[in-house]
Write a protein that holds these residues in place. Structure first.
Motif, PDB file in Angstrom:
ATOM      1  N   GLU A  58      38.216  23.191 -14.768  1.00 21.21           N
ATOM      2  CA  GLU A  58      37.511  22.464 -13.713  1.00 21.21           C
ATOM      3  C   GLU A  58      38.339  21.241 -13.302  1.00 21.21           C
ATOM      4  O   GLU A  58      38.291  20.201 -13.953  1.00 21.21           O
ATOM      5  CB  GLU A  58      36.131  22.027 -14.208  1.00 21.21           C
ATOM      6  CG  GLU A  58      35.288  21.352 -13.157  1.00 21.21           C
ATOM      7  CD  GLU A  58      34.891  22.286 -12.017  1.00 21.21           C
ATOM      8  OE1 GLU A  58      34.858  21.823 -10.858  1.00 21.21           O
ATOM      9  OE2 GLU A  58      34.615  23.472 -12.265  1.00 21.21           O
ATOM     10  N   PRO A  59      39.106  21.364 -12.212  1.00 17.86           N
ATOM     11  CA  PRO A  59      39.869  20.196 -11.755  1.00 17.86           C
ATOM     12  C   PRO A  59      38.929  19.186 -11.118  1.00 17.86           C
ATOM     13  O   PRO A  59      37.791  19.530 -10.766  1.00 17.86           O
ATOM     14  CB  PRO A  59      40.817  20.790 -10.708  1.00 17.86           C
ATOM     15  CG  PRO A  59      40.100  21.983 -10.185  1.00 17.86           C
ATOM     16  CD  PRO A  59      39.298  22.515 -11.340  1.00 17.86           C
ATOM     17  N   PRO A  60      39.380  17.954 -10.947  1.00 19.14           N
ATOM     18  CA  PRO A  60      38.528  16.962 -10.278  1.00 19.14           C
ATOM     19  C   PRO A  60      38.144  17.463  -8.894  1.00 19.14           C
ATOM     20  O   PRO A  60      38.980  17.968  -8.156  1.00 19.14           O
ATOM     21  CB  PRO A  60      39.429  15.723 -10.183  1.00 19.14           C
ATOM     22  CG  PRO A  60      40.501  15.943 -11.174  1.00 19.14           C
ATOM     23  CD  PRO A  60      40.669  17.420 -11.332  1.00 19.14           C
ATOM     24  N   ARG A  61      36.881  17.332  -8.525  1.00 19.68           N
ATOM     25  CA  ARG A  61      36.422  17.801  -7.214  1.00 19.68           C
ATOM     26  C   ARG A  61      36.796  16.819  -6.106  1.00 19.68           C
ATOM     27  O   ARG A  61      36.557  17.088  -4.947  1.00 19.68           O
ATOM     28  CB  ARG A  61      34.913  18.028  -7.219  1.00 19.68           C
ATOM     29  CG  ARG A  61      34.454  19.109  -8.172  1.00 19.68           C
ATOM     30  CD  ARG A  61      35.164  20.419  -7.985  1.00 19.68           C
ATOM     31  NE  ARG A  61      34.750  21.084  -6.764  1.00 19.68           N
ATOM     32  CZ  ARG A  61      35.263  22.221  -6.329  1.00 19.68           C
ATOM     33  NH1 ARG A  61      36.204  22.818  -7.019  1.00 19.68           N
ATOM     34  NH2 ARG A  61      34.849  22.767  -5.220  1.00 19.68           N
ATOM     35  N   ALA A  62      37.366  15.706  -6.475  1.00 16.53           N
ATOM     36  CA  ALA A  62      37.712  14.690  -5.485  1.00 16.53           C
ATOM     37  C   ALA A  62      39.147  14.829  -5.009  1.00 16.53           C
ATOM     38  O   ALA A  62      39.773  13.866  -4.610  1.00 16.53           O
ATOM     39  CB  ALA A  62      37.495  13.301  -6.071  1.00 16.53           C
ATOM     40  N   ILE A  63      39.679  16.047  -5.042  1.00 22.12           N
ATOM     41  CA  ILE A  63      41.064  16.237  -4.623  1.00 22.12           C
ATOM     42  C   ILE A  63      41.270  15.756  -3.195  1.00 22.12           C
ATOM     43  O   ILE A  63      42.306  15.198  -2.853  1.00 22.12           O
ATOM     44  CB  ILE A  63      41.485  17.717  -4.776  1.00 22.12           C
ATOM     45  CG1 ILE A  63      41.655  18.044  -6.253  1.00 22.12           C
ATOM     46  CG2 ILE A  63      42.758  18.017  -4.008  1.00 22.12           C
ATOM     47  CD1 ILE A  63      41.975  19.488  -6.544  1.00 22.12           C
ATOM     48  N   GLU A  64      40.267  15.930  -2.356  1.00 21.37           N
ATOM     49  CA  GLU A  64      40.394  15.527  -0.959  1.00 21.37           C
ATOM     50  C   GLU A  64      40.386  14.006  -0.805  1.00 21.37           C
ATOM     51  O   GLU A  64      40.796  13.477   0.214  1.00 21.37           O
ATOM     52  CB  GLU A  64      39.262  16.122  -0.113  1.00 21.37           C
ATOM     53  CG  GLU A  64      39.245  17.621  -0.077  1.00 21.37           C
ATOM     54  CD  GLU A  64      38.515  18.236  -1.266  1.00 21.37           C
ATOM     55  OE1 GLU A  64      37.824  17.509  -2.012  1.00 21.37           O
ATOM     56  OE2 GLU A  64      38.652  19.445  -1.468  1.00 21.37           O
ATOM     57  N   ASP A  65      39.887  13.313  -1.815  1.00 16.97           N
ATOM     58  CA  ASP A  65      39.802  11.865  -1.779  1.00 16.97           C
ATOM     59  C   ASP A  65      41.206  11.270  -1.757  1.00 16.97           C
ATOM     60  O   ASP A  65      42.030  11.566  -2.609  1.00 16.97           O
ATOM     61  CB  ASP A  65      39.034  11.370  -3.011  1.00 16.97           C
ATOM     62  CG  ASP A  65      38.772   9.875  -2.986  1.00 16.97           C
ATOM     63  OD1 ASP A  65      39.362   9.170  -2.153  1.00 16.97           O
ATOM     64  OD2 ASP A  65      37.973   9.424  -3.822  1.00 16.97           O
ATOM     65  N   ARG A  66      41.469  10.445  -0.792  1.00 18.90           N
ATOM     66  CA  ARG A  66      42.805   9.835  -0.651  1.00 18.90           C
ATOM     67  C   ARG A  66      43.168   8.969  -1.853  1.00 18.90           C
ATOM     68  O   ARG A  66      44.327   8.677  -2.081  1.00 18.90           O
ATOM     69  CB  ARG A  66      42.875   8.999   0.629  1.00 18.90           C
ATOM     70  CG  ARG A  66      42.716   9.811   1.886  1.00 18.90           C
ATOM     71  CD  ARG A  66      43.968  10.590   2.147  1.00 18.90           C
ATOM     72  NE  ARG A  66      43.811  11.351   3.377  1.00 18.90           N
ATOM     73  CZ  ARG A  66      44.439  12.478   3.616  1.00 18.90           C
ATOM     74  NH1 ARG A  66      45.262  12.972   2.737  1.00 18.90           N
ATOM     75  NH2 ARG A  66      44.262  13.116   4.742  1.00 18.90           N
ATOM     76  N   GLU A  67      42.174   8.527  -2.606  1.00 18.78           N
ATOM     77  CA  GLU A  67      42.457   7.672  -3.762  1.00 18.78           C
ATOM     78  C   GLU A  67      42.950   8.458  -4.961  1.00 18.78           C
ATOM     79  O   GLU A  67      43.488   7.883  -5.889  1.00 18.78           O
ATOM     80  CB  GLU A  67      41.204   6.875  -4.133  1.00 18.78           C
ATOM     81  CG  GLU A  67      40.807   5.890  -3.059  1.00 18.78           C
ATOM     82  CD  GLU A  67      39.569   5.111  -3.430  1.00 18.78           C
ATOM     83  OE1 GLU A  67      39.296   4.954  -4.633  1.00 18.78           O
ATOM     84  OE2 GLU A  67      38.883   4.654  -2.518  1.00 18.78           O
ATOM     85  N   LEU A  68      42.744   9.767  -4.958  1.00 14.30           N
ATOM     86  CA  LEU A  68      43.190  10.583  -6.082  1.00 14.30           C
ATOM     87  C   LEU A  68      44.701  10.772  -5.992  1.00 14.30           C
ATOM     88  O   LEU A  68      45.219  11.180  -4.962  1.00 14.30           O
ATOM     89  CB  LEU A  68      42.509  11.952  -6.071  1.00 14.30           C
ATOM     90  CG  LEU A  68      42.926  12.876  -7.207  1.00 14.30           C
ATOM     91  CD1 LEU A  68      42.357  12.372  -8.523  1.00 14.30           C
ATOM     92  CD2 LEU A  68      42.462  14.279  -6.939  1.00 14.30           C
ATOM     93  N   HIS A  69      45.380  10.462  -7.071  1.00  8.88           N
ATOM     94  CA  HIS A  69      46.824  10.640  -7.109  1.00  8.88           C
ATOM     95  C   HIS A  69      47.118  12.078  -7.520  1.00  8.88           C
ATOM     96  O   HIS A  69      46.608  12.569  -8.522  1.00  8.88           O
ATOM     97  CB  HIS A  69      47.460   9.642  -8.074  1.00  8.88           C
ATOM     98  CG  HIS A  69      47.246   8.231  -7.640  1.00  8.88           C
ATOM     99  ND1 HIS A  69      47.935   7.662  -6.605  1.00  8.88           N
ATOM    100  CD2 HIS A  69      46.375   7.294  -8.090  1.00  8.88           C
ATOM    101  CE1 HIS A  69      47.524   6.412  -6.435  1.00  8.88           C
ATOM    102  NE2 HIS A  69      46.570   6.169  -7.316  1.00  8.88           N
ATOM    103  N   ARG A  70      47.925  12.750  -6.740  1.00  4.67           N
ATOM    104  CA  ARG A  70      48.164  14.171  -6.957  1.00  4.67           C
ATOM    105  C   ARG A  70      49.055  14.461  -8.154  1.00  4.67           C
ATOM    106  O   ARG A  70      48.878  15.475  -8.810  1.00  4.67           O
ATOM    107  CB  ARG A  70      48.754  14.795  -5.699  1.00  4.67           C
ATOM    108  CG  ARG A  70      47.743  14.859  -4.587  1.00  4.67           C
ATOM    109  CD  ARG A  70      48.287  15.586  -3.398  1.00  4.67           C
ATOM    110  NE  ARG A  70      47.266  15.619  -2.362  1.00  4.67           N
ATOM    111  CZ  ARG A  70      47.523  15.589  -1.091  1.00  4.67           C
ATOM    112  NH1 ARG A  70      48.770  15.557  -0.667  1.00  4.67           N
ATOM    113  NH2 ARG A  70      46.544  15.614  -0.209  1.00  4.67           N
TER     114      ARG A  70
END
Length: 131
Positions: A58-70
């Motif tokens: 289960e990866p973080p669901r906030a991938i689309e969030d610009r604050e998430l560092h890829r």
């Protein structure tokens, strides 16, 4: 670890070849499949979600969030896939990939040399639309 690219025109048999290859592999090898979609606005990292679902991660669901560092996300994904043991990762239709997915493929391609991961990508070489 290796990266293989199957490229050709639409309908040339890239998917059939990748499926035939995967079906002949040792049963102990994990095969995780994903695909890019021909969407007007592609979901960021759609293939990563596919691979994660198949890996039961289960990866973080906030991938689309610009604050998430890829990069930390990509590193975690690599660890998850590597933990599966010898692994085939398939990403179909890379010609439809969004920029984030292309970054993910670049990340994997540069880091899988010392793993037991084979990354198999299919992509069209022509500009034809779906058949």
């Amino acid at each position: 670890g290796r990266l293989v690219v199957l490229s050709g025109e639409a309908g040339a048999g890239k998917t059939a070849l990748s499926e035939a290859f995967a079906s002949r592999l040792d049963e102990d090898l994990t095969v995780l499949r994903s695909a890019c979609e021909d969407l007007s606005i592609p979901d960021p990292l759609g293939p990563l979600y596919d691979l994660a679902r198949e890996a039961q991660w289960e990866p973080p669901r906030a991938i689309e969030d610009r604050e998430l560092h890829r990069l930390p996300l990509f590193s975690e994904a690599l660890e998850v896939f590597e933990a599966k043991g010898p692994c085939l990762l398939v990403i179909e239709d890379l010609h439809w990939a969004d920029d984030a997915t292309l970054d993910f493929v670049r990340f994997l391609g540069r880091r899988i040399a010392n793993t037991h991961i084979l990354l198999l990508i299919t992509a069209r070489t022509d500009r034809s639309e779906g058949q």
